[in-house]
Design an enzyme around this catalytic site. Structure first.
Site, short mmCIF file in Angstrom:
data_model
loop_
_atom_site.label_atom_id
_atom_site.label_comp_id
_atom_site.label_asym_id
_atom_site.label_seq_id
_atom_site.Cartn_x
_atom_site.Cartn_y
_atom_site.Cartn_z
N PRO A 2 0.91 -1.36 0.11
CA PRO A 2 -0.01 0.10 0.11
C PRO A 2 0.76 1.31 0.12
O PRO A 2 1.60 1.43 0.90
CB PRO A 2 -0.78 -0.07 1.42
N GLU A 3 0.61 2.13 -0.90
CA GLU A 3 1.19 3.24 -1.20
C GLU A 3 0.22 4.47 -1.21
O GLU A 3 -0.86 3.93 -1.21
CB GLU A 3 2.26 3.38 -2.44
#
Length: 267
Positions: A2-3
């Site tokens: 997750p960015e």
DNA sequence: CAATGATCCTGTCCGC
DNA sequence: TGCGGACAGGATCATT
């Protein structure tokens, strides 16, 4: 992993899940996953969602009674709604209890993710110093020029440094540099304003496109409804053998992380 | 202050 | 078949 685009996607869906439901509690199922502000006294529940925001890769959920939840998914964290999929997981680390017996499960294989419950005014105590938002108005070529001034660290490392720019991780740093045609090994401080302009434009473009496609599902990122994002289908160098123009993609290590780049396209 | 490296953790994959 | 080791990686902490 997750960015920013994945966090944005999850936040939007978490909010949809919470906005019409009373939140009745927060359960910690793995030591250290849930952190509670010592100044938070009395009863926090039930509560309702009163606001929300994303800061870098952090989700902030503001609750009634003057409290907030800070959620960081780290590498493998997922929030899974029992409305969609009510299936126990041995990797469930915490659980947000909702009215009617519904739950939002925090499932995280590698256990690095955290949920902090704190007084809203104490949020800064539980958050690190974060740099500029790459989709915000302050993110300009001139700002980057100043930010990277005197910095010898490779631009790839600088892009991933959350205290400089908040929200980029390995996948997007690679993609942004390819699309900006910048060699990831270039010392950040030596980039011309011209190249920084390209960097700024491509950062906005890549992140916006990825958000529109609900993020990138490499390995185990899933949305709240357990669907995948779609941006992995548009990656140009990350874990690729050839770039879109047919050149061989090179894989190197920078700061202990894999960098994928095209030595022909990126100078 | 800047930069680097170890650490946390577990599933997956590779070679023998 | 199974074992050991490398790898993946965001943030934090210690060290240079």
């Amino acid at each position: 992993m997750p960015e920013l685009p994945e966090v944005q996607t999850v936040l939007r869906e978490v909010v949809k899940e919470l906005q019409d439901a009373r939140i009745e509690g927060l359960e910690c199922l793995y030591p250290g996953t849930v952190i509670v502000d010592p100044e938070l006294r009395g009863i926090a529940w039930p509560a309702t969602l009163t606001g929300y925001e994303r800061r870098g890769k952090y989700m902030l959920l503001h609750l009634s009674r003057g409290n907030s939840l800070i959620i960081h998914l780290r590498m493998t964290g997922k929030l899974v709604s029992t409305r969609i999929k009510d299936e126990a997981s041995c990797h469930e680390r915490a659980c947000i209890l909702l009215e009617g017996g519904h739950k939002l499960r925090f499932v995280d294989i590698r256990t690095f993710g955290k949920i902090t419950l704190c007084r809203t005014e104490n949020i800064p105590r539980f958050m690190p110093n974060l740099g500029v938002e790459p989709l915000g108005g302050d993110f300009t070529p001139a700002y980057l020029k100043q930010l990277f001034r005197q910095r010898k660290t490779p631009i790839k490392n600088a892009l991933m440094d959350q205290t400089l720019i908040a929200g980029l991780g390995n996948i997007y740093a690679n993609e942004i540099l390819y699309r900006s045609r910048i060699d990831p090994q270039t010392p950040a401080g030596s980039l011309s304003l011209h190249k920084l302009k390209r960097l700024e434009e491509q950062t906005r473009a890549v992140l916006s496109e990825a958000i529109a496609m609900n993020g990138t599902s490499i390995s185990d990122f899933r949305r709240v409804d357990d669907k995948s994002g779609e941006f992995q289908n548009f990656l140009q160098v990350y874990q690729k053998e050839k770039c879109p123009r047919g050149h061989s993609v090179q894989k190197i290590k920078q700061g202990g992380r894999s960098t994928f780049f095209c030595p022909v396209c990126q100078k």
